[in-house]
Design a protein around this motif. Structure first.
Motif, mmCIF file in Angstrom:
data_model
loop_
_atom_site.group_PDB
_atom_site.id
_atom_site.type_symbol
_atom_site.label_atom_id
_atom_site.label_comp_id
_atom_site.label_asym_id
_atom_site.label_seq_id
_atom_site.Cartn_x
_atom_site.Cartn_y
_atom_site.Cartn_z
ATOM 1 N N ILE A 134 8.493 6.324 4.573
ATOM 2 C CA ILE A 134 7.236 5.661 4.223
ATOM 3 C C ILE A 134 6.320 5.788 5.441
ATOM 4 O O ILE A 134 6.708 5.415 6.549
ATOM 5 N N ILE A 135 5.123 6.307 5.232
ATOM 6 C CA ILE A 135 4.158 6.523 6.311
ATOM 7 C C ILE A 135 2.874 5.777 5.984
ATOM 8 O O ILE A 135 2.381 5.844 4.849
ATOM 9 N N TYR A 136 2.343 5.085 6.980
ATOM 10 C CA TYR A 136 1.012 4.485 6.862
ATOM 11 C C TYR A 136 0.118 5.238 7.834
ATOM 12 O O TYR A 136 0.355 5.240 9.042
ATOM 13 N N HIS A 137 -0.899 5.937 7.302
ATOM 14 C CA HIS A 137 -1.784 6.737 8.145
ATOM 15 C C HIS A 137 -3.200 6.690 7.578
ATOM 16 O O HIS A 137 -3.392 6.916 6.388
ATOM 17 N N GLN A 138 -4.153 6.394 8.436
ATOM 18 C CA GLN A 138 -5.564 6.309 8.050
ATOM 19 C C GLN A 138 -5.767 5.441 6.808
ATOM 20 O O GLN A 138 -6.426 5.814 5.860
ATOM 21 N N ARG A 139 -5.131 4.266 6.852
ATOM 22 C CA ARG A 139 -5.285 3.232 5.825
ATOM 23 C C ARG A 139 -4.726 3.615 4.452
ATOM 24 O O ARG A 139 -5.102 3.055 3.432
ATOM 25 N N VAL A 140 -3.786 4.579 4.438
ATOM 26 C CA VAL A 140 -3.148 5.010 3.190
ATOM 27 C C VAL A 140 -1.638 5.066 3.410
ATOM 28 O O VAL A 140 -1.176 5.484 4.464
ATOM 29 N N PHE A 141 -0.885 4.646 2.387
ATOM 30 C CA PHE A 141 0.572 4.759 2.412
ATOM 31 C C PHE A 141 0.999 6.037 1.690
ATOM 32 O O PHE A 141 0.442 6.386 0.645
ATOM 33 N N TYR A 142 2.005 6.697 2.254
ATOM 34 C CA TYR A 142 2.605 7.888 1.654
ATOM 35 C C TYR A 142 4.119 7.696 1.645
ATOM 36 O O TYR A 142 4.663 7.019 2.513
ATOM 37 N N ALA A 143 4.788 8.339 0.702
ATOM 38 C CA ALA A 143 6.256 8.311 0.654
ATOM 39 C C ALA A 143 6.746 9.707 0.286
ATOM 40 O O ALA A 143 6.183 10.361 -0.602
ATOM 41 N N ASP A 158 2.257 -6.726 -1.191
ATOM 42 C CA ASP A 158 3.613 -6.187 -1.177
ATOM 43 C C ASP A 158 3.527 -4.688 -1.465
ATOM 44 O O ASP A 158 2.689 -4.245 -2.257
ATOM 45 N N ILE A 159 4.393 -3.904 -0.824
ATOM 46 C CA ILE A 159 4.403 -2.453 -1.016
ATOM 47 C C ILE A 159 5.656 -2.069 -1.808
ATOM 48 O O ILE A 159 6.768 -2.492 -1.492
ATOM 49 N N PHE A 160 5.431 -1.252 -2.835
ATOM 50 C CA PHE A 160 6.487 -0.774 -3.717
ATOM 51 C C PHE A 160 6.462 0.754 -3.770
ATOM 52 O O PHE A 160 5.406 1.362 -3.626
ATOM 53 N N LYS A 197 5.570 7.828 -5.381
ATOM 54 C CA LYS A 197 4.373 7.007 -5.575
ATOM 55 C C LYS A 197 4.494 5.675 -4.832
ATOM 56 O O LYS A 197 5.510 4.990 -4.942
ATOM 57 N N VAL A 198 3.443 5.332 -4.086
ATOM 58 C CA VAL A 198 3.391 4.055 -3.371
ATOM 59 C C VAL A 198 2.339 3.184 -4.034
ATOM 60 O O VAL A 198 1.229 3.646 -4.316
ATOM 61 N N MET A 199 2.683 1.924 -4.272
ATOM 62 C CA MET A 199 1.746 0.970 -4.870
ATOM 63 C C MET A 199 1.716 -0.305 -4.056
ATOM 64 O O MET A 199 2.741 -0.727 -3.509
ATOM 65 N N HIS A 251 11.292 2.701 -12.102
ATOM 66 C CA HIS A 251 11.588 1.483 -11.360
ATOM 67 C C HIS A 251 10.771 1.419 -10.070
ATOM 68 O O HIS A 251 10.745 2.370 -9.293
ATOM 69 N N MET A 252 10.109 0.280 -9.857
ATOM 70 C CA MET A 252 9.373 0.056 -8.617
ATOM 71 C C MET A 252 10.296 -0.663 -7.645
ATOM 72 O O MET A 252 10.806 -1.729 -7.947
ATOM 73 N N TYR A 253 10.505 -0.063 -6.478
ATOM 74 C CA TYR A 253 11.351 -0.655 -5.443
ATOM 75 C C TYR A 253 10.472 -1.374 -4.419
ATOM 76 O O TYR A 253 9.533 -0.774 -3.885
ATOM 77 N N PHE A 254 10.797 -2.622 -4.149
ATOM 78 C CA PHE A 254 10.082 -3.380 -3.117
ATOM 79 C C PHE A 254 10.465 -2.819 -1.753
ATOM 80 O O PHE A 254 11.647 -2.721 -1.423
ATOM 81 N N ILE A 255 9.458 -2.452 -0.954
ATOM 82 C CA ILE A 255 9.702 -1.878 0.374
ATOM 83 C C ILE A 255 9.492 -2.926 1.454
ATOM 84 O O ILE A 255 10.248 -3.005 2.413
ATOM 85 N N GLY A 256 8.430 -3.730 1.321
ATOM 86 C CA GLY A 256 8.153 -4.748 2.329
ATOM 87 C C GLY A 256 6.743 -5.267 2.212
ATOM 88 O O GLY A 256 5.972 -4.864 1.335
ATOM 89 N N LYS A 257 6.414 -6.162 3.113
ATOM 90 C CA LYS A 257 5.069 -6.725 3.176
ATOM 91 C C LYS A 257 4.122 -5.708 3.804
ATOM 92 O O LYS A 257 4.466 -5.032 4.787
ATOM 93 N N LYS A 258 2.926 -5.615 3.264
ATOM 94 C CA LYS A 258 1.943 -4.641 3.742
ATOM 95 C C LYS A 258 1.721 -4.755 5.246
ATOM 96 O O LYS A 258 1.757 -3.745 5.959
#
Length: 160
Positions: A35-44, A118-120, A111-113, A8-15
């Protein structure tokens, strides 16, 4: 985790909102996720550090051994953002020089997509027990709650 939940992909929010926030935490299917955004990459990854359950929300991010790591603010444990691997530095007596070693995967990562800005997040379906899983259980949460309660209690020895 069963197959249905893990895919299941969970909607997290707008990029743009998540990029601006840099870090956020959410609860997905009863699991606390950072959820971390660092150096133009998302991590969870799981929010609580595998070692003693401290939140990783405000942990520093550093490059260690050519890998981006979050440093647990409480005990300074190093965890790779991409794999959840625990790292430590030690000296091999034969080499007499310190280098980085792996403890193996200790922190569950997810996994972040990105889909149309939109970020899932899809929760990890990695089989088996990973140490950070403990703080997602009822027993682990009770331990965290008890520790939090004792941390917030007035300390008679505290400096004024």
């Amino acid at each position: 985790m069963d197959e249905k939940k893990s895919s299941h992909m969970y909607f997290i929010g707008k990029k743009d909102d998540l990029v601006e926030a840099k870090r956020t935490h959410v609860t997905l299917d009863g699991r606390d996720i950072l959820i971390i955004y660092h150096q133009r990459v998302f991590y969870a990854m799981d929010l609580q550090c595998y070692h003693a359950g401290s939140t990783l929300l405000n942990g520093d991010i550093e490059e260690i051994n050519k890998q981006l790591c979050i440093i647990c603010p409480k005990h300074k444990y190093k965890i790779t953002l991409a794999e959840g691997e625990g790292l430590y530095r030690a000296a091999n007596p034969a080499e007499k020089v310190k280098r980085w070693y792996s403890k193996g995967i200790k922190q569950r990562v997810h996994k972040v997509m990105e889909v149309d800005e939109d970020i899932f997040v899809t929760l990890s379906d990695c089989p088996g027990y990973i140490e950070s899983d403990y703080y997602q259980t009822a027993k682990g949460r009770a331990e965290l709650s008890k520790a939090h309660d004792s941390d917030s209690a007035p300390d008679a020895d505290a400096d004024d």
